[in-house]
Scaffold this motif. Structure first.
Motif, PDB file in Angstrom:
ATOM      1  N   THR A 183       0.828  -1.205   0.000  1.00 11.92           N
ATOM      2  CA  THR A 183       0.000   0.000   0.000  1.00 11.92           C
ATOM      3  C   THR A 183       0.862   1.255   0.000  1.00 11.92           C
ATOM      4  OG1 THR A 183      -1.782  -1.158   1.165  1.00 11.92           O
ATOM      5  CG2 THR A 183      -1.841   1.250   1.207  1.00 11.92           C
ATOM      6  N   THR A 240      -7.706  -0.411  -1.141  1.00 10.07           N
ATOM      7  CA  THR A 240      -6.951   0.832  -1.300  1.00 10.07           C
ATOM      8  C   THR A 240      -5.891   0.681  -2.387  1.00 10.07           C
ATOM      9  OG1 THR A 240      -7.319   1.454   0.997  1.00 10.07           O
ATOM     10  CG2 THR A 240      -5.419   2.459  -0.107  1.00 10.07           C
ATOM     11  N   HIS A 266      -6.848  -2.614   2.890  1.00  9.51           N
ATOM     12  CA  HIS A 266      -5.576  -2.330   2.214  1.00  9.51           C
ATOM     13  C   HIS A 266      -5.653  -2.803   0.764  1.00  9.51           C
ATOM     14  CE1 HIS A 266      -2.368  -0.838   4.925  1.00  9.51           C
ATOM     15  NE2 HIS A 266      -3.198  -1.255   5.864  1.00  9.51           N
ATOM     16  N   GLU A 280       1.610  10.146   5.034  1.00 13.85           N
ATOM     17  CA  GLU A 280       0.234   9.994   4.570  1.00 13.85           C
ATOM     18  C   GLU A 280      -0.267   8.577   4.829  1.00 13.85           C
ATOM     19  OE1 GLU A 280      -2.592  10.403   0.601  1.00 13.85           O
ATOM     20  OE2 GLU A 280      -0.491  11.033   0.465  1.00 13.85           O
ATOM     21  N   TYR A 281       0.583   7.589   4.574  1.00 14.65           N
ATOM     22  CA  TYR A 281       0.200   6.200   4.839  1.00 14.65           C
ATOM     23  C   TYR A 281      -0.131   6.014   6.318  1.00 14.65           C
ATOM     24  CZ  TYR A 281       0.468   1.309   5.894  1.00 14.65           C
ATOM     25  OH  TYR A 281       0.173   0.067   6.380  1.00 14.65           O
ATOM     26  N   THR A 282       0.734   6.507   7.189  1.00  7.70           N
ATOM     27  CA  THR A 282       0.536   6.347   8.638  1.00  7.70           C
ATOM     28  C   THR A 282      -0.767   6.996   9.076  1.00  7.70           C
ATOM     29  OG1 THR A 282       2.928   6.262   8.984  1.00  7.70           O
ATOM     30  CG2 THR A 282       1.558   6.808  10.898  1.00  7.70           C
ATOM     31  N   GLU A 283      -1.043   8.174   8.546  1.00 11.83           N
ATOM     32  CA  GLU A 283      -2.247   8.903   8.933  1.00 11.83           C
ATOM     33  C   GLU A 283      -3.527   8.268   8.395  1.00 11.83           C
ATOM     34  OE1 GLU A 283      -4.236  13.152   7.782  1.00 11.83           O
ATOM     35  OE2 GLU A 283      -2.092  13.163   8.270  1.00 11.83           O
ATOM     36  N   ARG A 284      -3.502   7.814   7.148  1.00 10.50           N
ATOM     37  CA  ARG A 284      -4.739   7.378   6.495  1.00 10.50           C
ATOM     38  C   ARG A 284      -4.961   5.869   6.445  1.00 10.50           C
ATOM     39  NH1 ARG A 284      -5.214   9.760   0.786  1.00 10.50           N
ATOM     40  NH2 ARG A 284      -7.250   8.775   0.986  1.00 10.50           N
ATOM     41  N   PHE A 285      -3.879   5.079   6.377  1.00 10.23           N
ATOM     42  CA  PHE A 285      -4.053   3.667   6.046  1.00 10.23           C
ATOM     43  C   PHE A 285      -3.464   2.666   7.035  1.00 10.23           C
ATOM     44  CE2 PHE A 285      -3.549   6.048   1.972  1.00 10.23           C
ATOM     45  CZ  PHE A 285      -4.867   5.989   1.568  1.00 10.23           C
TER      46      PHE A 285
END
Length: 143
Positions: free
Chosen positions: A68, A118, A115, A102-107
């Motif tokens: 992802t 996504t 996942h 961005e990955y840490t915040e959203r996914f």
């Protein structure tokens, strides 16, 4: 002597050979066919930033997380290339910090099934940009 359909035997032999070649091609070798421990070399942009450590060390059962963030990284890079008309190595392979954040915040906390969904969405968005990115990057010698 092997009995059976000759075409089937030929296809099986080709499949076995094809399966072996990718593994051979991934190990850097010298002219004397000695494997080396040098870093991987790419056709373009060899000074790429390293992936975040967690991506390189993710447990196999959580590999979907790495897929992802890598899809997100590529998509954001391609969006920047199209927006700026610039396919320099710094644009095509930016620092991972923005995509990682961005990955840490959203996914990061999504379950595996989300996942997978996504990744499909990110890949579809990247595929929509592919022609434009390829045009810009080919013109600048970075495709």
């Amino acid at each position: 002597m092997m009995k059976g359909n000759p075409m089937r035997v030929l296809v099986l032999a080709a499949a076995v050979c094809a399966a072996a070649f990718p593994a051979i091609g991934q190990t850097p070798v010298t002219n004397d066919l000695t494997p080396t421990l040098e870093p991987q070399r790419y056709r373009i942009c060899n000074d790429r930033p390293e992936r975040p450590a967690w991506v390189e060390n993710v447990p196999p059962r959580e590999a979907y997380k790495a897929l992802t963030v890598m899809a997100l990284y590529e998509l954001r890079s391609w969006e920047t290339i199209v927006a700026n008309g610039d396919c320099s190595c710094e644009t095509r392979f930016p620092d991972w910090s923005v995509a990682d954040a961005e990955y840490t915040e959203r996914f990061a906390d999504l379950p595996q099934a989300e996942h997978t969904q996504t990744q499909r969405v990110l890949r579809r968005q990247a595929n929509d940009l592919r022609h434009a990115v390829q045009t810009v990057c080919e013109a600048q010698g970075n495709w």
